[in-house]
Write an enzyme that holds these catalytic residues in place. Structure first.
Site, mmCIF file in Angstrom:
data_model
loop_
_atom_site.group_PDB
_atom_site.id
_atom_site.type_symbol
_atom_site.label_atom_id
_atom_site.label_comp_id
_atom_site.label_asym_id
_atom_site.label_seq_id
_atom_site.Cartn_x
_atom_site.Cartn_y
_atom_site.Cartn_z
ATOM 1 N N THR A 90 37.191 49.853 100.916
ATOM 2 C CA THR A 90 37.494 50.172 99.512
ATOM 3 C C THR A 90 36.330 49.831 98.584
ATOM 4 O O THR A 90 36.404 50.096 97.386
ATOM 5 C CB THR A 90 38.747 49.411 99.040
ATOM 6 O OG1 THR A 90 38.505 48.004 99.140
ATOM 7 C CG2 THR A 90 39.958 49.782 99.889
ATOM 8 N N ASP A 115 55.456 71.672 114.587
ATOM 9 C CA ASP A 115 56.020 70.359 114.232
ATOM 10 C C ASP A 115 54.962 69.265 114.192
ATOM 11 O O ASP A 115 55.286 68.078 114.171
ATOM 12 C CB ASP A 115 57.133 69.984 115.211
ATOM 13 C CG ASP A 115 56.629 69.822 116.640
ATOM 14 O OD1 ASP A 115 55.437 70.122 116.885
ATOM 15 O OD2 ASP A 115 57.424 69.396 117.505
ATOM 16 N N LYS A 164 32.705 33.901 99.585
ATOM 17 C CA LYS A 164 33.841 34.514 98.893
ATOM 18 C C LYS A 164 35.141 34.061 99.538
ATOM 19 O O LYS A 164 35.157 33.534 100.652
ATOM 20 C CB LYS A 164 33.753 36.040 98.952
ATOM 21 C CG LYS A 164 34.001 36.587 100.348
ATOM 22 C CD LYS A 164 34.078 38.100 100.411
ATOM 23 C CE LYS A 164 34.480 38.526 101.818
ATOM 24 N NZ LYS A 164 34.502 39.975 102.001
ATOM 25 N N GLY A 220 35.329 47.046 97.431
ATOM 26 C CA GLY A 220 35.523 45.929 96.514
ATOM 27 C C GLY A 220 34.535 44.801 96.774
ATOM 28 O O GLY A 220 33.910 44.272 95.840
ATOM 29 N N THR A 221 34.377 44.421 98.037
ATOM 30 C CA THR A 221 33.462 43.336 98.401
ATOM 31 C C THR A 221 32.027 43.673 98.016
ATOM 32 O O THR A 221 31.315 42.872 97.401
ATOM 33 C CB THR A 221 33.545 43.054 99.909
ATOM 34 O OG1 THR A 221 34.854 42.562 100.227
ATOM 35 C CG2 THR A 221 32.508 42.021 100.333
ATOM 36 N N ARG A 256 39.252 35.684 100.104
ATOM 37 C CA ARG A 256 40.036 36.925 100.034
ATOM 38 C C ARG A 256 41.511 36.550 99.875
ATOM 39 O O ARG A 256 42.186 36.209 100.855
ATOM 40 C CB ARG A 256 39.811 37.754 101.294
ATOM 41 C CG ARG A 256 40.364 39.161 101.222
ATOM 42 C CD ARG A 256 40.150 39.907 102.530
ATOM 43 N NE ARG A 256 38.766 40.195 102.807
ATOM 44 C CZ ARG A 256 38.120 41.245 102.341
ATOM 45 N NH1 ARG A 256 38.738 42.097 101.536
ATOM 46 N NH2 ARG A 256 36.867 41.459 102.661
ATOM 47 N N ASP A 312 26.654 45.257 105.882
ATOM 48 C CA ASP A 312 27.953 44.999 106.490
ATOM 49 C C ASP A 312 28.179 46.023 107.593
ATOM 50 O O ASP A 312 27.443 47.011 107.687
ATOM 51 C CB ASP A 312 29.069 45.085 105.440
ATOM 52 C CG ASP A 312 30.226 44.142 105.749
ATOM 53 O OD1 ASP A 312 30.337 43.694 106.913
ATOM 54 O OD2 ASP A 312 31.011 43.849 104.830
ATOM 55 N N GLN A 363 42.056 44.591 113.379
ATOM 56 C CA GLN A 363 43.249 43.869 113.840
ATOM 57 C C GLN A 363 42.962 43.336 115.249
ATOM 58 O O GLN A 363 43.554 43.755 116.231
ATOM 59 C CB GLN A 363 44.465 44.796 113.836
ATOM 60 C CG GLN A 363 44.813 45.328 112.452
ATOM 61 C CD GLN A 363 46.085 46.150 112.449
ATOM 62 O OE1 GLN A 363 47.124 45.710 112.945
ATOM 63 N NE2 GLN A 363 45.996 47.358 111.898
#
Length: 317
Positions: free
Chosen positions: A229, A41, A198, A231-232, A200, A224, A101
């Site tokens: 993703t 499971d 920039k 994109g930046t 966002r 960084d 977060q």
């Protein structure tokens, strides 16, 4: 360096066993015998197949994709070792999931990074060893020691060996929040700093606004803590080329590479993307020639050795 000692044990979950084996090799040890599997499971089953009683245990497990599975594996491994009377349990998390977060930016928003800290502590972790937390204040979410290593010197050494230092190089921060990191790399390389301003509009969507600093005719190195993703990074690279940069490279500690990151990187103007092996690359990413992977195993191994021998870890920062 050899630490073959019955009171020190290194185990791994399924997140990055290759890195764990490399760490153990750097310490002159073998990985502990364990198995992390699934019931029918999909419940996680952990078997620690050797004694850990009285041992200093190090569990190597970045909480990368699938984040929840790897986090749960780590929590159950901690619990297993705690119930088996381990003297101490250090969670070695080269990549700390949920780190983005770390604060409330809107009403009714969780602080998941703090929740994960609570879970790790409640499970029985004695210490956390991580690298390049997305936000340094996450260390304060714990009531146990946290060592936050830096991958930047490893990245800097790569560029120095390649001859990328001096006035014809410029280090670029992809946003205002990463200026401290970019300035540190610029100091390592003895060069100047530029910043991409920039905004966002929403998560995983970046819009380039302006470039602060001189990039014309220079090789630009964007830095960084992670690439998600892409994109930046890819939009930033395009803006740098349009501003006159003769070449653009990027580097980061954590290659999260959520879709469509690899496709974007492949199609981008970036000539090279340098990452560490804190997170294992997907097969698709591993096949992209412009991605170069640097190992952090020796850094983590030295930190583990120092923790085990009760020496200062701060010299590694």
């Amino acid at each position: 360096m050899s630490l073959v000692h019955k009171k020190m044990k290194i185990f791994t979950g399924n997140a990055n066993p290759e890195l764990a084996r490399e760490i153990a090799q750097n310490l002159g040890m073998s990985l502990g015998q364990s198995n992390v599997s699934r019931f029918k499971d999909e419940e996680i089953s952990v078997d620690i197949n050797e004694t850990v009683r009285g041992a200093d245990v190090f569990l190597v497990q970045p909480t990368s994709r699938p984040v929840n599975d790897h986090l749960m594996e780590l929590l159950i491994m901690i619990d297993a070792c705690k119930r088996a009377s381990a003297k101490s349990i250090t969670a070695v998390m080269p990549y700390y999931g949920y780190a983005r977060q770390d604060r409330k930016t809107k009403p009714r928003e969780p602080i998941a990074a703090k929740l994960v800290a609570n879970l790790l502590t409640a499970a029985g972790a004695s210490r956390i060893l991580t690298m390049d937390l997305h936000a340094g204040q996450i260390q304060g979410f714990f009531d146990i020691p946290v060592d936050n290593l830096k991958g930047l010197p490893i990245l800097a050494n790569y560029f120095i060996k390649k001859g990328y230092n001096g006035e014809d190089i410029v280090v670029v921060s992809p946003d205002v929040g990463g200026v401290t990191r970019a300035r540190e790399l610029a100091q390592h390389l003895g060069t100047n700093l530029a910043i991409i301003d920039k905004r966002r509009p929403k998560a995983n969507v970046a819009e380039i606004m302006n470039i602060i600093g001189d990039v014309e005719g220079k090789t630009a190195i964007m830095v960084d803590d992670l690439i998600d993703t892409a994109g930046t990074i890819t939009q930033g690279a395009k803006a740098l080329r349009e501003a006159g940069a003769k070449d653009v490279m990027a580097c980061c500690s954590h290659a999260v590479f959520s879709k469509p990151a690899v496709e974007r990187l492949a199609e981008s103007v970036l000539s090279e993307v340098i990452v560490t092996n804190s997170i294992p690359l997907s097969e698709e990413a591993a096949q992209l020639d412009k991605i170069k992977v640097l190992s952090i195993a020796s850094l983590l191994a030295e930190a583990i050795r120092r923790i085990y021998e009760e020496l200062s870890v701060s010299v590694l920062f």
